[in-house]
Design a protein around this motif. Structure first.
Motif, short mmCIF file in Angstrom:
data_model
loop_
_atom_site.label_atom_id
_atom_site.label_comp_id
_atom_site.label_asym_id
_atom_site.label_seq_id
_atom_site.Cartn_x
_atom_site.Cartn_y
_atom_site.Cartn_z
N UNK A 319 -34.90 20.75 -14.88
CA UNK A 319 -34.15 19.57 -15.27
C UNK A 319 -34.92 18.29 -14.95
N UNK A 320 -34.64 17.23 -15.72
CA UNK A 320 -35.20 15.92 -15.41
C UNK A 320 -34.22 15.10 -14.58
N UNK A 321 -33.20 15.75 -14.03
CA UNK A 321 -32.27 15.12 -13.09
C UNK A 321 -32.78 15.32 -11.66
N UNK A 322 -32.42 14.40 -10.77
CA UNK A 322 -32.76 14.56 -9.36
C UNK A 322 -31.79 15.53 -8.70
N UNK A 323 -32.30 16.29 -7.72
CA UNK A 323 -31.46 17.28 -7.06
C UNK A 323 -31.47 17.16 -5.54
N UNK A 324 -32.35 16.35 -4.97
CA UNK A 324 -32.43 16.27 -3.52
C UNK A 324 -31.19 15.60 -2.94
N UNK A 325 -30.75 16.02 -1.75
CA UNK A 325 -29.54 15.46 -1.15
C UNK A 325 -29.61 13.96 -0.91
N UNK A 326 -30.81 13.40 -0.83
CA UNK A 326 -30.94 11.97 -0.55
C UNK A 326 -30.57 11.11 -1.75
N UNK A 327 -30.44 11.72 -2.93
CA UNK A 327 -30.08 10.96 -4.11
C UNK A 327 -28.56 10.85 -4.20
N UNK A 328 -28.10 9.95 -5.07
CA UNK A 328 -26.66 9.75 -5.22
C UNK A 328 -26.13 10.59 -6.36
N UNK A 329 -24.81 10.71 -6.43
CA UNK A 329 -24.20 11.46 -7.52
C UNK A 329 -23.35 12.59 -6.99
N UNK A 330 -22.52 13.17 -7.84
CA UNK A 330 -21.66 14.27 -7.41
C UNK A 330 -22.47 15.49 -7.03
N UNK A 331 -21.87 16.34 -6.22
CA UNK A 331 -22.56 17.49 -5.66
C UNK A 331 -22.43 18.71 -6.57
N UNK A 332 -23.53 19.44 -6.72
CA UNK A 332 -23.51 20.71 -7.43
C UNK A 332 -23.03 21.79 -6.48
N UNK A 333 -21.96 22.48 -6.83
CA UNK A 333 -21.44 23.53 -5.98
C UNK A 333 -22.19 24.83 -6.23
N UNK A 334 -22.73 25.38 -5.18
CA UNK A 334 -23.42 26.66 -5.25
C UNK A 334 -22.74 27.58 -4.24
N UNK A 335 -22.13 28.63 -4.73
CA UNK A 335 -21.21 29.42 -3.91
C UNK A 335 -21.92 30.64 -3.34
N UNK A 336 -21.68 30.93 -2.04
CA UNK A 336 -22.29 32.12 -1.47
C UNK A 336 -21.40 33.34 -1.71
N UNK A 337 -21.90 34.51 -1.30
CA UNK A 337 -21.24 35.76 -1.67
C UNK A 337 -20.40 36.37 -0.56
N UNK A 338 -20.17 35.64 0.52
CA UNK A 338 -19.41 36.20 1.63
C UNK A 338 -17.92 35.95 1.42
N UNK A 339 -17.14 37.01 1.19
CA UNK A 339 -15.71 36.81 0.92
C UNK A 339 -14.94 36.46 2.17
N UNK A 340 -13.93 35.58 2.05
CA UNK A 340 -13.02 35.36 3.18
C UNK A 340 -12.13 36.58 3.34
N UNK A 341 -11.33 36.59 4.38
CA UNK A 341 -10.49 37.76 4.66
C UNK A 341 -9.50 38.01 3.54
N UNK A 342 -8.93 36.94 2.97
CA UNK A 342 -7.95 37.08 1.89
C UNK A 342 -8.37 36.18 0.74
N UNK A 343 -8.89 36.77 -0.33
CA UNK A 343 -9.32 35.98 -1.49
C UNK A 343 -8.19 35.90 -2.50
#
Length: 344
Positions: A319-343
């Motif tokens: 992408x030609x968009x910035x992705x580093x946390x130091x930049x401004x803008x809404x956050x891209x959610x990247x979800x991990x695979x560890x399930x909570x006890x009750x999904x």
């Protein structure tokens, strides 16, 4: 005998009622394959691929268009109208993987509402599944699809398949629209700690943070960084140099085998195929050539670590968009695979 017959009749009535409790949504059959996606009406869909045909799959969900696009080996094989999250329950944007599949899932939150052919994206309740299709966002955060399309997609996908939920759906495409890639804990939505590169370091590598599972990579041209995520957890990042970069956002998927001539100091390059994401449909199925690979310079030590990890179906978003946390803008959610006890 009368009581027996009455009991049998009641039992059959209950069975019939239970069988009819799960509604069917959308068109029963695919629209013609040459139907333009823009011409699809709510509930309509197109499917042109055999469910169990070989090749890696990926799905792009366009919140703007209220459509989902399914790709195999980078080629569009299906498109459907969808209904995503309504105001107050917006479907999150970002890069996700299929965490769970359940053909007969029922909601643990909304009165056991049926969610047929559920493919879970987050452990707090967001999923692809068959559901209502009024022609506008109406769900509680899930991506509703026509029942028959959801059934075909369910049969065609594997656990760990990449799903990208995008805010934009027309050229110029910005699949990774937000400007920060920060993994979050799906159980509470809080940012997970991500260690930046130390001063002078060219890369970081921590595969033990997520030892197995599918890989997604995001390469930012302006930031000159590539970030590697496995199951939504960052396992590495590196500084890169990109020459003659492409404009916009482009998606690539690893296919079987290796490039015949492309090597990096003795390291073999896997084959890549372009995903024809909305707005770049003319790129669908194109094999990435050596010239494009040579535009990106990556530290050799990092290449030695990442190349053996790549498998068919892994995805790269450039992408030609910035992705580093130091930049401004809404956050891209990247979800991990560890399930909570009750999904949900």
């Amino acid at each position: 005998m009368t009581r027996l017959l009455a009991g049998l009749a009641l039992f059959l009535a209950l069975v019939t009622t239970a069988g009819a409790a799960v509604p069917s949504w959308g068109a029963k059959q695919s629209s013609p394959a040459d139907t333009p996606p823009s011409a699809l009406k709510p509930g309509e869909w197109i499917w042109g691929g055999a469910p169990m045909a070989p090749g890696p799959m990926a799905v792009i969900v366009s919140l703007t268009e209220q459509k989902a696009y399914a790709y195999r080996n980078g080629i569009l094989v299906g498109v459907t109208t969808v209904s995503t999250g309504k105001k107050g329950h917006e479907t999150p944007t970002g890069v996700f993987t299929i965490l769970q599949k359940d053909k007969d899932h029922k909601s643990n939150v909304y009165n056991a509402a049926p969610m047929p052919y559920q493919q879970r994206l987050t452990w707090d309740g967001v999923a692809l599944h068959a559901g209502g299709l009024p022609g506008y966002p109406e769900s509680h955060g899930c991506v509703h699809m026509p029942t028959e399309f959801a059934k075909l997609l369910f049969a065609a996908t594997n656990m760990g398949m990449t799903v990208v939920v995008a805010e934009e759906g027309t050229a110029p495409v910005t699949v990774v629209h937000p400007s920060a890639v920060i993994p979050i804990d799906p159980r509470n939505g809080r940012d997970l700690t991500v260690a930046p590169l130390m001063n002078g370091s060219m890369y970081s590598w921590n595969p033990d943070a997520s030892p197995t599972g599918p890989i997604s990579m995001v390469l930012s041209v302006p930031d000159q960084r590539v970030i590697v995520l496995r199951n939504g957890i960052e396992i590495g990042r590196a500084k890169v140099e990109v020459t003659n970069p492409l404009v916009g956002t482009h998606a690539y998927i690893v296919s079987a085998g290796y490039m015949a001539s492309a090597t990096r100091e003795g390291l073999r390059m896997p084959n890549w195929i372009t995903i024809g994401i909305p707005g770049h449909g003319d790129e669908a199925g194109k094999v990435v050539d050596e010239a494009l690979v040579d535009r990106v310079a990556v530290p050799r030590e990092f290449m030695e670590k990442i190349l053996p990890e790549l498998k068919p179906g892994d995805v790269l978003l450039a992408t030609d968009e910035r992705i580093l946390p130091s930049t401004t803008g809404p956050k891209l959610q990247v979800i991990d695979s560890n399930p909570p006890e009750h999904a949900p």
